[in-house]
Design an enzyme around this catalytic site. Structure first.
Site, PDB file in Angstrom:
ATOM      1  N   GLY A  76       0.869  -1.305   0.204  1.00  0.00           N
ATOM      2  CA  GLY A  76      -0.193  -0.221   0.096  1.00  0.00           C
ATOM      3  C   GLY A  76       1.223   0.947   0.116  1.00  0.00           C
ATOM      4  N   ASP A  77      -0.097   2.151   0.469  1.00  0.00           N
ATOM      5  CA  ASP A  77       1.692   3.266   1.464  1.00  0.00           C
ATOM      6  C   ASP A  77       2.255   3.560   2.433  1.00  0.00           C
ATOM      7  OD1 ASP A  77      -0.750   3.550   2.994  1.00  0.00           O
ATOM      8  OD2 ASP A  77      -1.103   5.805   2.413  1.00  0.00           O
ATOM      9  N   GLU A  78       2.951   2.083   2.617  1.00  0.00           N
ATOM     10  CA  GLU A  78       4.071   1.676   3.728  1.00  0.00           C
ATOM     11  C   GLU A  78       4.895   1.635   3.025  1.00  0.00           C
ATOM     12  OE1 GLU A  78       0.608   0.296   6.925  1.00  0.00           O
ATOM     13  OE2 GLU A  78       1.109  -1.051   6.352  1.00  0.00           O
TER      14      GLU A  78
END
Length: 212
Positions: free
Chosen positions: A132-134
């Site tokens: 994801g956005d991690e």
């Protein structure tokens, strides 16, 4: 390469991140800093045959550099200890970009954030996309103040506008810093950094609400 790296950003993926972190961790707790002589003595005491086996398999003897982490809390005087810092990064405002402008723009943002993170670390450090956005940064040989400075620099590198198809979009970033200790698993280290990231994210959200 495809099995160990993220297809979108080209960064190491979650499996590769855990493999690199696990390779740096010691599997047993250790109270102090062993010298090279102490390590060799321990190997001989375990009946290790240096001619026929590796140190890692000598009757359970772990030949790792023991993972020492800086003591104390943020704001304390730095004690000079250097350790393996794990910086967990979660983007702020990314979901709204995906929702408003679509996944094409979101993907372009992730690619640019990956580039900025990679440009902001040293050779030998690892920048990985967890999903994801991690993102996660592994940076060895840092003191507590060094790690905090690195988190600030990386956050400042992410903040400037990102241009996608003639449109400028912005994301922020929250960072949590965890430290690897002997006896911890890779998942435990990552969970510690993740929890610290959420503490920072909640704290900054409260500050923004008060300021607003």
């Amino acid at each position: 390469h495809r099995a160990s790296h993220d297809s979108l950003t080209g960064l190491p993926n979650s499996a590769e991140l855990r493999a690199r972190l696990s390779a740096r961790l010691c599997r047993r707790p250790h109270a102090g800093r062993p010298s090279a002589v102490d390590s060799l003595d321990a190997a001989y005491e375990h009946g290790f045959d240096f001619g026929h086996a590796s140190l890692e398999h000598a009757d359970g003897f772990d030949h790792h550099v023991h993972t020492i982490a800086p003591e104390g809390r943020e704001g304390d005087v730095d004690d000079g200890t250097k350790g393996l810092a794990v910086l967990f990064c979660d983007l702020d405002g990314f979901k709204s970009i995906n929702d408003r402008f679509g996944h094409h723009t979101g993907d372009a943002v992730l690619i640019e954030v990956a580039r900025r993170l990679t440009s902001g670390v040293r050779d030998g450090d690892t920048v990985a996309r967890l999903g994801g956005d991690e993102f996660v940064v592994l940076a060895d040989g840092l003191g507590r103040a060094d790690a905090q400075d690195l988190a600030v620099r990386l956050r400042n590198a992410i903040i400037p506008p990102i241009r996608v198809d003639g449109r400028a979009v912005r994301v922020g970033a929250s960072f949590g810093i965890g430290w690897a200790h002997c006896g911890m698993s890779a998942d435990e280290v990552l969970h510690s950094a993740d929890q610290r990231m959420y503490v920072e994210k909640r704290s900054r959200a409260k500050q923004q609400r008060r300021a607003g």
